[in-house]
Structures are given as C-alpha cells and as structure tokens.
Design a protein around this motif. Structure first.
Motif, PDB file in Angstrom:
ATOM      1  N   PHE A 188      -1.233  -1.363   3.352  1.00 39.24           N
ATOM      2  CA  PHE A 188      -0.564  -0.143   2.891  1.00 39.24           C
ATOM      3  C   PHE A 188       0.855  -0.122   3.429  1.00 39.24           C
ATOM      4  N   ALA A 189       1.719   0.642   2.779  1.00 48.98           N
ATOM      5  CA  ALA A 189       3.096   0.790   3.250  1.00 48.98           C
ATOM      6  C   ALA A 189       3.156   1.578   4.551  1.00 48.98           C
TER       7      ALA A 189
ATOM      8  N   MET B  87       4.294  -2.043   7.746  1.00 49.91           N
ATOM      9  CA  MET B  87       3.090  -2.252   6.970  1.00 49.91           C
ATOM     10  C   MET B  87       1.874  -2.006   7.866  1.00 49.91           C
ATOM     11  N   THR B  88       0.890  -1.353   7.308  1.00 48.28           N
ATOM     12  CA  THR B  88      -0.360  -1.071   8.007  1.00 48.28           C
ATOM     13  C   THR B  88      -1.493  -1.816   7.317  1.00 48.28           C
TER      14      THR B  88
ATOM     15  N   ALA C 102      -2.985   4.656   4.636  1.00 47.83           N
ATOM     16  CA  ALA C 102      -4.252   4.005   4.993  1.00 47.83           C
ATOM     17  C   ALA C 102      -5.270   5.031   5.464  1.00 47.83           C
ATOM     18  N   GLN C 103      -4.831   5.974   6.271  1.00 49.93           N
ATOM     19  CA  GLN C 103      -5.735   7.009   6.774  1.00 49.93           C
ATOM     20  C   GLN C 103      -6.231   7.900   5.633  1.00 49.93           C
ATOM     21  N   ALA C 104      -5.387   8.207   4.681  1.00 46.86           N
ATOM     22  CA  ALA C 104      -5.802   9.019   3.532  1.00 46.86           C
ATOM     23  C   ALA C 104      -6.807   8.259   2.675  1.00 46.86           C
TER      24      ALA C 104
ATOM     25  N   VAL D 253      -3.014   0.791  -2.010  1.00 51.47           N
ATOM     26  CA  VAL D 253      -3.354  -0.556  -1.533  1.00 51.47           C
ATOM     27  C   VAL D 253      -2.401  -1.550  -2.185  1.00 51.47           C
ATOM     28  N   THR D 254      -1.688  -2.306  -1.355  1.00 46.11           N
ATOM     29  CA  THR D 254      -0.734  -3.286  -1.871  1.00 46.11           C
ATOM     30  C   THR D 254      -1.270  -4.703  -1.844  1.00 46.11           C
ATOM     31  N   ALA D 255      -2.299  -4.944  -1.040  1.00 43.12           N
ATOM     32  CA  ALA D 255      -2.967  -6.248  -0.971  1.00 43.12           C
ATOM     33  C   ALA D 255      -4.325  -6.031  -0.341  1.00 43.12           C
ATOM     34  N   GLU D 256      -5.263  -6.915  -0.671  1.00 46.14           N
ATOM     35  CA  GLU D 256      -6.610  -6.796  -0.108  1.00 46.14           C
ATOM     36  C   GLU D 256      -7.227  -8.181   0.031  1.00 46.14           C
TER      37      GLU D 256
END
Length: 89
Positions: A53-54, A1-2, A59-61, A32-35
């Motif tokens: 992110f997974a 996870m990132t 995340a970079q994209a 986005v999986t959580a914020e």
C-alpha cells in the motif's frame, strides 16, 4: 510504502486460492498496489500473503474491511490470522 503481511491456515489451499483470486478487484479498489502469496514448504495450507500500500493508513483500513472478513471466511481460513505491517526502508 507499507507492506501488510497476513499468515493463516486454510482448510484447502485450492479452494482458498479461488476465493483469493476472486477478491482481486476489491484489493485494487482499496489501495493494494502489489500482492504475493506464499506457502510453507512443509504444509500447503499454511499461507502467508503480502499486500503493498502507499500508506500505513490504507493498509490498516484494508484489514478492517467487512468484505475481507467475509472473503476469508468463505475461503476457508481456519482460526485467527497473524497480521503485521512493515515499512520499506
């Protein structure tokens, strides 16, 4: 996870929050999986957000999305945000 961290100053937190909340469907559609949102204790316009992110690539994209840049501008982000990525170990 990132986890993506973004710290920025905003001109008005309430206006920024409205723009941020309106962007949630774009977040989900782009991995986005959580914020979470944090405010500095001494300045409510000093905001740090985290997005999980997974993968690092997702995340970079996300941070390169033109939609994100426009949302940050319309939300009143001041100056250049500080951005960094972390991996949970």
């Amino acid at each position: 996870m990132t986890t993506l961290f973004v710290r920025h100053m905003v001109s008005d937190y309430k206006n920024w929050r409205k723009a941020y909340d309106a962007f949630s469907s774009v977040q989900r559609a782009n991995g986005v999986t959580a914020e979470a949102v944090y405010q500095a204790t001494d300045n409510p316009n000093d905001v740090t957000v985290t997005h999980e992110f997974a993968t690092l690539e997702a995340a970079q994209a996300f941070i390169k999305l033109e939609e994100l840049s426009k949302a940050m501008q319309s939300g009143g982000v001041v100056g250049t945000p500080t951005v960094w990525f972390t991996q949970k170990v």
